[in-house]
Design a protein around this motif. Structure first.
Motif, short mmCIF file in Angstrom:
data_model
loop_
_atom_site.label_atom_id
_atom_site.label_comp_id
_atom_site.label_asym_id
_atom_site.label_seq_id
_atom_site.Cartn_x
_atom_site.Cartn_y
_atom_site.Cartn_z
N LEU A 275 0.83 -1.20 0.00
CA LEU A 275 0.00 0.00 0.00
C LEU A 275 0.87 1.26 0.00
O LEU A 275 1.81 1.38 0.79
CB LEU A 275 -0.91 0.00 1.23
CG LEU A 275 -1.87 1.18 1.38
CD1 LEU A 275 -2.85 1.24 0.22
CD2 LEU A 275 -2.61 1.07 2.72
N VAL B 186 -8.35 2.25 -0.08
CA VAL B 186 -8.45 0.94 0.55
C VAL B 186 -9.90 0.66 0.92
O VAL B 186 -10.63 1.55 1.38
CB VAL B 186 -7.59 0.88 1.82
CG1 VAL B 186 -7.71 -0.49 2.50
CG2 VAL B 186 -6.13 1.20 1.50
N CYS C 229 -4.09 3.01 7.97
CA CYS C 229 -4.28 3.70 6.68
C CYS C 229 -4.28 5.21 6.88
O CYS C 229 -3.66 5.95 6.11
CB CYS C 229 -5.58 3.25 6.04
SG CYS C 229 -5.54 1.57 5.37
N SER D 218 -3.44 6.88 3.45
CA SER D 218 -4.29 6.21 2.46
C SER D 218 -5.75 6.29 2.90
O SER D 218 -6.10 5.80 3.97
CB SER D 218 -3.89 4.74 2.31
OG SER D 218 -2.63 4.62 1.68
N VAL E 275 -6.68 -1.40 -3.01
CA VAL E 275 -6.46 -2.56 -2.16
C VAL E 275 -7.76 -2.91 -1.45
O VAL E 275 -8.44 -2.02 -0.93
CB VAL E 275 -5.35 -2.30 -1.12
CG1 VAL E 275 -5.25 -3.47 -0.13
CG2 VAL E 275 -4.01 -2.06 -1.79
#
Length: 320
Positions: free
Chosen positions: A132, A138, A155, A160, A201
């Protein structure tokens, strides 16, 4: 020593042999042990421990070092939490010294018992296997679970944006409070996730029943990491989508990884993740702790799929 086993679907807290502490190992007097879905499966005879691993339940624990074998960096009295292949739900456990980390600054032992398994799982699958990168999107299925709670925070910490699928409005609110951008509530369909797609992801503990949708939701060069089979093990998939988008489908387990792999994983957690607890950017998501005598109630609570974050069994409250 006393320890907890799952025997024909029932839990038994009883006397077990005290494990030997060898070179490179430490003996931990257990304060508390985290409860994971793998423990439910093992209790029911569906997930036996790897060869050579104790039948005692528990994939993570916290406590105080009471014996340190030669070659260990730990000293008697150190407060640690540890990743285990089994044995955490006991008065003592012996573990590879490299699989233990110091309790993060500012946390108690009961909170620390909720950390090793879920943060190791989230880091392994999102950052090591799925690679990632900051800015990539995500999707976490079962976002309010222990692994989901850890994944959301990681994350957010590493840049992310993350969305979730969950079972209720309350659980979606919980995920958004942790840092999720949004998500959908499970029902007859998860098609609402299309509004947030494509994702780079997907971390998936569900498996077969979400397979077709995952392929549609993934971006070009997307990564689909399967870590569980709550939704079944057999799926019919359109492989043209997988080929056309160059999707990587990754199957992943942690419990049966070898000692060296786990040592390297824990070293990365110590370097990149553990400092974030002291900074307040990560927090244990401990919904409730139970005395070890009430283990059956804790197992049933986890089986209800209503838990947000983690449950912990307290073995020795005097240590916290």
């Amino acid at each position: 020593m006393n320890a907890l086993q799952g025997i024909e679907g029932e839990l038994e807290w009883g006397v077990q042999p005290r494990p030997e502490c060898d070179v490179g190992q430490i003996r931990i007097k257990v304060a508390a042990a985290g409860l994971n879905r793998a423990d439910l499966l093992q209790r029911n005879g569906l997930y036996p421990p790897p060869p050579g691993v104790t039948e005692v339940l528990g994939l993570e624990c916290s406590g105080v070092v009471v014996e340190a074998g030669a070659g260990s960096r730990w000293r008697v009295g150190d407060r640690v939490c540890a990743l285990l292949a089994g044995g955490g739900m006991a008065e003592e456990v012996v573990v590879d010294a490299r699989h233990a980390l110091a309790v993060p600054e500012g946390l108690g032992l009961i909170e620390a018992a909720a950390l090793p398994e879920v943060y190791a799982t989230a880091w392994l699958n999102l950052f090591q296997l799925a690679r990632l990168q900051p800015g990539e999107k995500v999707l976490l299925h079962a976002g309010a679970s222990g692994v989901g709670s850890a994944g959301i925070q990681l994350c957010k910490a590493f840049g992310s944006p993350v969305w979730v699928s969950v079972g209720s409005r309350e659980r979606l609110d919980y995920c958004e409070a942790l840092g999720a951008e949004g998500g959908v509530i499970r029902g007859d369909t998860l098609d609402g996730l299309r509004d947030f797609a494509p994702f780079d992801v997907i971390l998936d503990p569900v498996g077969a029943s979400y397979g077709e949708l995952n392929l549609k939701l993934l971006n070009q060069d997307g990564r689909w990491v399967v870590i569980g089979l709550m939704g079944g093990r057999k799926a019919q998939l359109d492989l043209a989508l997988l080929l056309g988008k160059r999707i990587q489908m990754i199957g992943s387990t942690l419990r049966n990884r070898d000692a060296e792999f786990k040592a390297q994983l824990m070293a990365e957690l110590e370097q990149f993740v553990w400092p974030l607890f002291a900074e307040g950017r990560l927090k244990p998501q401990l919904e409730r702790s139970y005395p070890i005598e009430d283990a059956a109630a804790a197992f049933e609570a986890l089986a209800s799929n209503e838990v947000r974050g983690k449950l912990v069994l307290v073995v020795d409250p005097a240590l916290d």
